[in-house]
Design a protein around this motif. Structure first.
Motif, PDB file in Angstrom:
ATOM      1  N   GLN A   1       1.220  -4.084  10.642  1.00  0.00           N
ATOM      2  CA  GLN A   1       0.931  -2.756  11.165  1.00  0.00           C
ATOM      3  C   GLN A   1       0.226  -2.811  12.520  1.00  0.00           C
ATOM      4  O   GLN A   1       0.035  -1.786  13.188  1.00  0.00           O
TER       5      GLN A   1
ATOM      6  N   SER B   1       9.128   5.943  -4.387  1.00  0.00           N
ATOM      7  CA  SER B   1       9.728   6.148  -3.063  1.00  0.00           C
ATOM      8  C   SER B   1       9.865   4.840  -2.294  1.00  0.00           C
ATOM      9  O   SER B   1      10.638   4.759  -1.336  1.00  0.00           O
ATOM     10  N   HIS B   2       9.135   3.807  -2.732  1.00  0.00           N
ATOM     11  CA  HIS B   2       9.208   2.514  -2.060  1.00  0.00           C
ATOM     12  C   HIS B   2       9.909   1.447  -2.904  1.00  0.00           C
ATOM     13  O   HIS B   2      10.014   0.293  -2.469  1.00  0.00           O
TER      14      HIS B   2
ATOM     15  N   SER C   1       3.090  -1.762  -0.369  1.00  0.00           N
ATOM     16  CA  SER C   1       3.812  -1.081   0.708  1.00  0.00           C
ATOM     17  C   SER C   1       3.559   0.421   0.663  1.00  0.00           C
ATOM     18  O   SER C   1       3.303   1.057   1.701  1.00  0.00           O
ATOM     19  N   TRP C   2       3.612   0.977  -0.534  1.00  0.00           N
ATOM     20  CA  TRP C   2       3.328   2.417  -0.661  1.00  0.00           C
ATOM     21  C   TRP C   2       1.869   2.709  -0.294  1.00  0.00           C
ATOM     22  O   TRP C   2       1.571   3.692   0.411  1.00  0.00           O
TER      23      TRP C   2
ATOM     24  N   ILE D   1      -0.190   1.068   1.700  1.00  0.00           N
ATOM     25  CA  ILE D   1      -0.420   0.949   3.141  1.00  0.00           C
ATOM     26  C   ILE D   1       0.041   2.217   3.854  1.00  0.00           C
ATOM     27  O   ILE D   1      -0.665   2.765   4.736  1.00  0.00           O
ATOM     28  N   ASP D   2       1.219   2.717   3.498  1.00  0.00           N
ATOM     29  CA  ASP D   2       1.736   3.940   4.130  1.00  0.00           C
ATOM     30  C   ASP D   2       0.867   5.142   3.786  1.00  0.00           C
ATOM     31  O   ASP D   2       0.659   6.041   4.623  1.00  0.00           O
ATOM     32  N   TYR D   3       0.365   5.198   2.564  1.00  0.00           N
ATOM     33  CA  TYR D   3      -0.514   6.304   2.156  1.00  0.00           C
ATOM     34  C   TYR D   3      -1.799   6.296   2.986  1.00  0.00           C
ATOM     35  O   TYR D   3      -2.241   7.336   3.499  1.00  0.00           O
TER      36      TYR D   3
ATOM     37  N   LYS E   1      -2.321   4.828   5.911  1.00  0.00           N
ATOM     38  CA  LYS E   1      -2.017   5.066   7.329  1.00  0.00           C
ATOM     39  C   LYS E   1      -1.813   6.549   7.608  1.00  0.00           C
ATOM     40  O   LYS E   1      -2.296   7.073   8.628  1.00  0.00           O
ATOM     41  N   GLY E   2      -1.110   7.229   6.711  1.00  0.00           N
ATOM     42  CA  GLY E   2      -0.840   8.653   6.924  1.00  0.00           C
ATOM     43  C   GLY E   2      -2.046   9.538   6.682  1.00  0.00           C
ATOM     44  O   GLY E   2      -2.132  10.641   7.252  1.00  0.00           O
TER      45      GLY E   2
ATOM     46  N   ASP F   1      -5.608   6.765   8.698  1.00  0.00           N
ATOM     47  CA  ASP F   1      -5.289   5.972   9.881  1.00  0.00           C
ATOM     48  C   ASP F   1      -5.397   4.469   9.620  1.00  0.00           C
ATOM     49  O   ASP F   1      -4.489   3.716   9.987  1.00  0.00           O
TER      50      ASP F   1
END
Length: 220
Positions: free
Chosen positions: A134, A180-181, A194-195, A197-199, A201-202, A205
């Motif tokens: 990332q 979803s992942h 993976s899920w 990390i995206d959670y 980040k969104g 941050d």
């Protein structure tokens, strides 16, 4: 006439051997001891008059005794018949033991094949790689993400909160969100991370932003 008598005597001797073997084996199966043919009748006699396997063994033995006395078999012939009966009994017992051993081996092999799959891969190593991918510093993992998910799940991909139902390493609520992942979200650490990390980040941050929220409120 003498030849006929000798033939009849031989036939009776063969029949006697078969009956002795059957009677001896039937009684030995219940007593566990070697029983001589001349003792099978008393040992096989049942307490009731209903026909049983023991009754048949006793009747067979009585028929054998009649043949012995009527034909006046020699001691050598009687001993030969007893030896044949003993050999047949030993052979039958030996086959039973071999069958039991083979069947036992099959059962053990079937039990060994029924193994529950265990998730593979080091979750922390996977998470560190994803953090660096990332563009975040390694400190985002060591100082923030590692303690955050240690608090949430102990980095256990099978962890489930019994009260809320939150599931997996990032404690997704509900756990189905991680689908979803990947469809393997229940057991695959990589899919869960993976899920997560995206959670993060969104919503926050960076992992350190999520860790600060968790320290302040107890959740993220």
């Amino acid at each position: 006439m003498l030849l006929n008598r000798m033939s009849l005597r031989s036939t009776a001797a063969v029949g006697a051997a078969t009956l002795v073997a059957g009677a001896t084996f039937a009684v030995s199966a219940f007593t566990g001891d070697d029983v001589a043919p001349d003792m099978a009748a008393s040992a096989a006699t049942p307490d009731t008059e209903e026909p049983t396997a023991d009754t048949e063994a006793a009747e067979a033995t009585e028929a054998v005794e009649d043949v012995f006395f009527s034909e006046q078999l020699s001691q050598e012939e009687i001993q030969s018949l007893r030896t044949q009966a003993q050999e047949q009994r030993d052979a039958a017992l030996g086959n039973g033991v071999q069958t039991a051993q083979v069947e036992g081996s099959d059962i053990e092999e079937e039990e060994e094949e029924e193994e529950v799959p265990v998730p593979s891969g080091d979750p922390k190593a996977i998470a560190l790689e994803m953090v660096l991918a990332q563009g975040w510093a390694a400190s985002e993992f060591h100082d923030c993400l590692e303690p955050l998910w240690e608090k949430e799940s102990g980095w256990n991909p099978l962890a489930e909160n019994p009260s809320s139902g939150a599931y997996g390493i990032p404690q997704s609520y509900p756990g189905e969100k991680m689908a979803s992942h990947g469809s393997d979200w229940r057991t695959n650490p990589a899919t869960q991370i993976s899920w997560g990390i995206d959670y993060i980040k969104g919503r926050y941050d960076t992992p350190c932003g999520a860790w600060a929220q968790s320290q302040a409120t107890g959740a993220y």
